[in-house]
Design a protein around this motif. Structure first.
Motif, PDB file in Angstrom:
ATOM      1  N   SER A   1       0.824  -1.211   0.000  1.00  0.00           N
ATOM      2  CA  SER A   1       0.000   0.000   0.000  1.00  0.00           C
ATOM      3  C   SER A   1       0.859   1.263   0.000  1.00  0.00           C
ATOM      4  CB  SER A   1      -0.964   0.009   1.182  1.00  0.00           C
ATOM      5  OG  SER A   1      -0.294   0.198   2.396  1.00  0.00           O
ATOM      6  N   CYS A   2       2.080   1.155   0.491  1.00  0.00           N
ATOM      7  CA  CYS A   2       2.998   2.300   0.528  1.00  0.00           C
ATOM      8  C   CYS A   2       3.938   2.342  -0.674  1.00  0.00           C
ATOM      9  CB  CYS A   2       3.809   2.276   1.815  1.00  0.00           C
ATOM     10  SG  CYS A   2       2.838   2.612   3.284  1.00  0.00           S
ATOM     11  N   GLY A   3       3.708   1.476  -1.655  1.00  0.00           N
ATOM     12  CA  GLY A   3       4.527   1.501  -2.866  1.00  0.00           C
ATOM     13  C   GLY A   3       5.635   0.473  -2.908  1.00  0.00           C
ATOM     14  N   GLY A   4       5.736  -0.372  -1.902  1.00  0.00           N
ATOM     15  CA  GLY A   4       6.756  -1.414  -1.896  1.00  0.00           C
ATOM     16  C   GLY A   4       6.530  -2.410  -3.019  1.00  0.00           C
ATOM     17  N   SER A   5       7.609  -3.053  -3.429  1.00  0.00           N
ATOM     18  CA  SER A   5       7.508  -4.049  -4.498  1.00  0.00           C
ATOM     19  C   SER A   5       8.761  -4.918  -4.505  1.00  0.00           C
ATOM     20  CB  SER A   5       7.342  -3.372  -5.858  1.00  0.00           C
ATOM     21  OG  SER A   5       8.485  -2.609  -6.182  1.00  0.00           O
TER      22      SER A   5
END
Length: 104
Positions: A64-68
């Motif tokens: 949700s915070c942009g992690g990948s």
């Protein structure tokens, strides 16, 4: 923050382990394959098992915070993860993926 979809992909069951180690319980797991929820950031979606949420919530928050790209290319879709709950007798595998929509 992005919304994150959580989908129950597979539910396993190990009756031999249950017979040997588990005390009988009336209602162990209500989740069905194909069920889906949408998480709004760090908030557990209504109806999702608390134990399953505890297993997946760090990945949901990261997505949700942009992690990948967890574990250097583990998943084909880098904005996703396959996480199982911690029930050793009837584990459920969940596919979690970041959506393009922002959380409210």
């Amino acid at each position: 923050m992005k919304k994150v979809r959580i989908t129950a992909m597979r539910k396993a069951c190990y009756p031999d382990l249950m017979a040997q180690y588990e005390n009988p319980i009336a209602h162990a797991c209500h989740i069905q394959e194909g069920q889906s929820w949408v998480a709004e950031g760090w908030q557990k979606p209504e109806g999702l098992c608390q134990s399953a949420w505890e297993s997946m919530s760090p990945f949901v928050l990261a997505l949700s915070c942009g992690g990948s790209n967890f574990y250097d290319g583990w998943m084909k879709n880098q904005r996703s993860a396959m996480i199982s709950c911690n029930d050793g007798f009837r584990p459920v595998s969940f596919y979690i993926e970041a959506l393009k929509d922002d959380a409210d």
